[in-house]
Enzyme design. Structure first.
Site, PDB file in Angstrom:
ATOM      1  N   ARG A  52       0.812  -1.240   0.000  1.00 31.96           N
ATOM      2  CA  ARG A  52       0.000   0.000   0.000  1.00 31.96           C
ATOM      3  C   ARG A  52       0.838   1.280   0.000  1.00 31.96           C
ATOM      4  O   ARG A  52       0.390   2.328   0.444  1.00 31.96           O
ATOM      5  CB  ARG A  52      -0.962   0.037   1.186  1.00 31.96           C
ATOM      6  CG  ARG A  52      -1.991  -1.059   1.161  1.00 31.96           C
ATOM      7  CD  ARG A  52      -3.205  -0.709   1.996  1.00 31.96           C
ATOM      8  NE  ARG A  52      -4.115  -1.820   2.032  1.00 31.96           N
ATOM      9  CZ  ARG A  52      -4.059  -2.784   2.962  1.00 31.96           C
ATOM     10  NH1 ARG A  52      -3.158  -2.729   3.918  1.00 31.96           N
ATOM     11  NH2 ARG A  52      -4.924  -3.767   2.920  1.00 31.96           N
ATOM     12  N   LYS A  68       2.519  11.368 -11.475  1.00 32.98           N
ATOM     13  CA  LYS A  68       1.697  10.442 -12.270  1.00 32.98           C
ATOM     14  C   LYS A  68       2.505   9.162 -12.475  1.00 32.98           C
ATOM     15  O   LYS A  68       3.608   9.198 -13.028  1.00 32.98           O
ATOM     16  CB  LYS A  68       1.345  11.050 -13.634  1.00 32.98           C
ATOM     17  CG  LYS A  68       0.247  12.093 -13.554  1.00 32.98           C
ATOM     18  CD  LYS A  68      -0.209  12.498 -14.952  1.00 32.98           C
ATOM     19  CE  LYS A  68      -1.298  13.547 -14.899  1.00 32.98           C
ATOM     20  NZ  LYS A  68      -1.691  14.003 -16.250  1.00 32.98           N
ATOM     21  N   GLU A  91       8.715  18.743 -24.830  1.00 29.46           N
ATOM     22  CA  GLU A  91       8.052  19.069 -23.558  1.00 29.46           C
ATOM     23  C   GLU A  91       8.609  20.385 -23.002  1.00 29.46           C
ATOM     24  O   GLU A  91       7.883  21.167 -22.389  1.00 29.46           O
ATOM     25  CB  GLU A  91       8.241  17.935 -22.537  1.00 29.46           C
ATOM     26  CG  GLU A  91       7.735  16.561 -22.985  1.00 29.46           C
ATOM     27  CD  GLU A  91       6.207  16.408 -23.015  1.00 29.46           C
ATOM     28  OE1 GLU A  91       5.487  17.350 -22.638  1.00 29.46           O
ATOM     29  OE2 GLU A  91       5.742  15.324 -23.441  1.00 29.46           O
ATOM     30  N   LYS A 126       6.647  23.174 -14.091  1.00 34.48           N
ATOM     31  CA  LYS A 126       5.789  22.019 -13.804  1.00 34.48           C
ATOM     32  C   LYS A 126       5.446  21.976 -12.321  1.00 34.48           C
ATOM     33  O   LYS A 126       4.292  21.694 -11.941  1.00 34.48           O
ATOM     34  CB  LYS A 126       6.431  20.705 -14.264  1.00 34.48           C
ATOM     35  CG  LYS A 126       5.472  19.538 -14.008  1.00 34.48           C
ATOM     36  CD  LYS A 126       5.629  18.350 -14.903  1.00 34.48           C
ATOM     37  CE  LYS A 126       4.516  17.328 -14.584  1.00 34.48           C
ATOM     38  NZ  LYS A 126       4.650  16.076 -15.268  1.00 34.48           N
ATOM     39  N   GLU A 147      -5.126  17.086 -11.265  1.00 33.33           N
ATOM     40  CA  GLU A 147      -5.682  17.481 -12.565  1.00 33.33           C
ATOM     41  C   GLU A 147      -7.198  17.667 -12.544  1.00 33.33           C
ATOM     42  O   GLU A 147      -7.930  17.112 -13.370  1.00 33.33           O
ATOM     43  CB  GLU A 147      -5.264  16.468 -13.650  1.00 33.33           C
ATOM     44  CG  GLU A 147      -5.353  17.067 -15.048  1.00 33.33           C
ATOM     45  CD  GLU A 147      -4.708  16.201 -16.121  1.00 33.33           C
ATOM     46  OE1 GLU A 147      -3.577  15.743 -15.926  1.00 33.33           O
ATOM     47  OE2 GLU A 147      -5.373  15.999 -17.153  1.00 33.33           O
ATOM     48  N   ARG A 200      -3.966  21.827 -14.234  1.00 31.03           N
ATOM     49  CA  ARG A 200      -2.890  20.884 -14.620  1.00 31.03           C
ATOM     50  C   ARG A 200      -3.075  20.381 -16.050  1.00 31.03           C
ATOM     51  O   ARG A 200      -2.111  20.000 -16.718  1.00 31.03           O
ATOM     52  CB  ARG A 200      -2.818  19.702 -13.635  1.00 31.03           C
ATOM     53  CG  ARG A 200      -1.689  18.742 -13.961  1.00 31.03           C
ATOM     54  CD  ARG A 200      -1.363  17.768 -12.860  1.00 31.03           C
ATOM     55  NE  ARG A 200      -0.308  16.865 -13.294  1.00 31.03           N
ATOM     56  CZ  ARG A 200       0.384  16.069 -12.494  1.00 31.03           C
ATOM     57  NH1 ARG A 200       0.148  16.056 -11.204  1.00 31.03           N
ATOM     58  NH2 ARG A 200       1.333  15.277 -12.989  1.00 31.03           N
ATOM     59  N   ASN A 231      -1.098  19.233 -20.909  1.00 29.87           N
ATOM     60  CA  ASN A 231      -1.406  18.313 -22.016  1.00 29.87           C
ATOM     61  C   ASN A 231      -1.440  19.022 -23.371  1.00 29.87           C
ATOM     62  O   ASN A 231      -1.926  18.447 -24.348  1.00 29.87           O
ATOM     63  CB  ASN A 231      -2.749  17.619 -21.758  1.00 29.87           C
ATOM     64  CG  ASN A 231      -2.710  16.805 -20.481  1.00 29.87           C
ATOM     65  OD1 ASN A 231      -1.686  16.221 -20.148  1.00 29.87           O
ATOM     66  ND2 ASN A 231      -3.809  16.798 -19.741  1.00 29.87           N
ATOM     67  N   HIS A 242      -0.999  17.050 -26.545  1.00 34.79           N
ATOM     68  CA  HIS A 242      -1.061  15.622 -26.234  1.00 34.79           C
ATOM     69  C   HIS A 242      -2.295  14.932 -26.807  1.00 34.79           C
ATOM     70  O   HIS A 242      -2.233  13.758 -27.157  1.00 34.79           O
ATOM     71  CB  HIS A 242      -0.986  15.390 -24.727  1.00 34.79           C
ATOM     72  CG  HIS A 242       0.396  15.606 -24.157  1.00 34.79           C
ATOM     73  ND1 HIS A 242       1.066  16.803 -24.261  1.00 34.79           N
ATOM     74  CD2 HIS A 242       1.246  14.776 -23.499  1.00 34.79           C
ATOM     75  CE1 HIS A 242       2.250  16.698 -23.679  1.00 34.79           C
ATOM     76  NE2 HIS A 242       2.385  15.476 -23.206  1.00 34.79           N
ATOM     77  N   HIS A 260      -1.450  11.938 -29.006  1.00 36.36           N
ATOM     78  CA  HIS A 260      -1.800  10.538 -28.711  1.00 36.36           C
ATOM     79  C   HIS A 260      -2.420   9.878 -29.940  1.00 36.36           C
ATOM     80  O   HIS A 260      -2.190   8.695 -30.206  1.00 36.36           O
ATOM     81  CB  HIS A 260      -2.778  10.463 -27.533  1.00 36.36           C
ATOM     82  CG  HIS A 260      -2.118  10.762 -26.215  1.00 36.36           C
ATOM     83  ND1 HIS A 260      -2.805  11.216 -25.125  1.00 36.36           N
ATOM     84  CD2 HIS A 260      -0.825  10.659 -25.836  1.00 36.36           C
ATOM     85  CE1 HIS A 260      -1.946  11.393 -24.111  1.00 36.36           C
ATOM     86  NE2 HIS A 260      -0.752  11.064 -24.528  1.00 36.36           N
ATOM     87  N   HIS A 264       7.219   9.623 -28.243  1.00 37.01           N
ATOM     88  CA  HIS A 264       6.192  10.467 -27.628  1.00 37.01           C
ATOM     89  C   HIS A 264       6.424  11.978 -27.881  1.00 37.01           C
ATOM     90  O   HIS A 264       5.519  12.695 -28.319  1.00 37.01           O
ATOM     91  CB  HIS A 264       6.148  10.154 -26.124  1.00 37.01           C
ATOM     92  CG  HIS A 264       5.189  10.971 -25.344  1.00 37.01           C
ATOM     93  ND1 HIS A 264       3.823  10.829 -25.460  1.00 37.01           N
ATOM     94  CD2 HIS A 264       5.394  11.957 -24.424  1.00 37.01           C
ATOM     95  CE1 HIS A 264       3.236  11.688 -24.650  1.00 37.01           C
ATOM     96  NE2 HIS A 264       4.158  12.376 -24.006  1.00 37.01           N
TER      97      HIS A 264
END
Ligand code: NAD
Ligand code: GLY
Length: 369
Positions: free
Chosen positions: A127, A149, A191, A233, A243, A247, A251, A254, A258, A271
């Protein structure tokens, strides 16, 4: 931002979950002392891959052992496809047989693939155990190691199974970037350019002016690039860790990106390249919706090209791109939210873009390099 003789530290301010990002050149030999300050247990599981392990594994283990830690090194094969539940299961076994307890840390040594996977293990083993990021790609140093993330992929999509789980420390040695392939370095620059577009016009101008020094990996310039990216960031993550709102501006490019990655089977673009093309899509859509002035679009396209990144997506089918964006995991209730630049230095989240505008933008990027 705190500066010592050779290490610059950016803080991610998240109350009791706050943590430092240490950035410097040739700082890996001192890693063990920094880990010691965290007050974690005496055993550490280092997660890496054979490429990065061969380059930096010994240095990291030596430094940790010199500081009194016992290390368990777990290697996962190199590649995005190993950011999976199967790899996670093997890592849980290694952690368990290695006697890792709740006070012991998991340390990610590698790029974003290793960082996301090791972070997922740290978030879920018993956990949650302490997590340390030692990112070795530019993308990981400026983006994926910061903000918590963590995830593994699922056959139905990338990063589908994950959590927000903040590291206790990020430790970025700029010297590791000297062994990185140029293509991977350029991908990380997408980025970096993103941060200039969404938050910092002066940084964007710096990237224009200093492009030769950045591309030749001038140490001082690269440290400034990583430090400024992490500061931006960190500010955004501190405002909105999970987010719920702002936030999402991280993206930029993105949602389009994607789609370009997915439709080429994740084999044509790395990417960062897909994000670069996606930022061009977003900027062109912003001009067509009257948000972004034309001269800013020209500067964005020029900077992306200056860093050797693509602006077009080849011969992908436009209807399929639009369809793919509606299936993106960031689409909410069947609606795609787009991040569009309003000027260089500020971005907005817009609920929809008309199909007319989308088609028009995408036609302009078809068969463009
Ligand atoms: P990567 O981790 O696959 O690394 C790229 C390649 O460089 C790999 O072959 C790796 O072994 C090699 N490499 C790493 N460091 C090296 C070094 N110093 N010298 C030589 N080779 C080195 O790719 P990446 O671009 O770092 O990360 C991409 C991943 O990051 C994706 O899975 C993406 O989903 C994830 N990501 C996560 C976040 C987040 O917020 N968590 C943000 C962006 C991207
Ligand atoms: N890479 C996007 C984010 O961390 O939110």
């Amino acid at each position: 931002m705190e500066k010592s003789k050779s290490i610059t530290t950016v803080k991610v301010d998240l109350g009791p979950k706050s943590y430092p990002i240490h950035i410097g050149a040739n700082i890996l030999p001192g890693l063990g002392d920094y880990v010691k300050r965290l007050g974690v247990g005496s055993r550490i599981m280092v997660v890496t891959n054979p490429t990065v392990g061969a380059l930096y594994g010994r240095q990291v283990s030596d430094s940790l052992e010199a500081a009194g830690f016992e290390t368990i090194v777990a290697e996962v094969p190199d590649g995005e496809k190993y950011k999976s539940l199967e790899s996670a299961a093997l890592l849980y076994d290694t952690a368990f047989t290695g006697g890792l307890d709740r006070s012991n840390a998991v340390l990610a040594l590698g790029g974003g693939v290793i960082g996301d996977l090791a972070g997922f293990i740290a978030a879920t083993y018993m956990r949650g155990v302490p997590f340390i990021q030692v990112p070795t790609t530019l993308l990981a140093q400026v983006d994926s190691s910061v903000g918590g993330k963590v995830a593994v992929n699922h056959p139905r999509g990338k990063n589908i199974i994950g959590a927000f789980y903040q590291p206790r420390m990020v430790f970025s040695d700029i010297n590791t970037l000297y062994t990185l392939e140029d293509r991977q370095f350029r991908a990380g620059m997408a980025e970096v350019i993103k941060y200039g577009i969404i938050r910092d016009r002066d940084f964007f101008t710096f990237l224009e002016r200093e492009a030769p020094a950045v591309r030749q990996l001038h140490i001082g310039t690269v440290i400034r690039v990583v430090e400024t990216s992490c500061r931006i960031k960190a500010e955004i993550v501190a405002e909105d860790e999970t987010e719920q709102g702002i936030r999402a501006i991280l993206n930029l490019g993105h949602t389009f990106g994607h789609a370009y990655e997915a439709l080429t089977g994740y084999s044509e673009f790395v990417h960062g390249e897909a994000v670069a093309i996606g930022m061009v899509s977003a900027a062109r859509a912003a001009v067509k919706t009257g948000l972004l002035p034309e001269p800013d679009l020209a500067r964005i396209e020029r900077l992306i090209a200056t860093y050797g990144l693509p602006c077009g997506f080849g011969n992908l089918d436009i209807a399929e791109i639009i369809e793919s964006m509606y299936h993106d995991k960031k689409a909410v209730g069947g609606k795609v939210r787009y991040v569009l630049p309003e000027t260089i230095g500020r971005a907005a989240i817009v609920p929809e873009i008309s199909h007319e505008i989308l088609k028009n933008v995408l036609q302009g990027q078809q068969n463009q390099v």
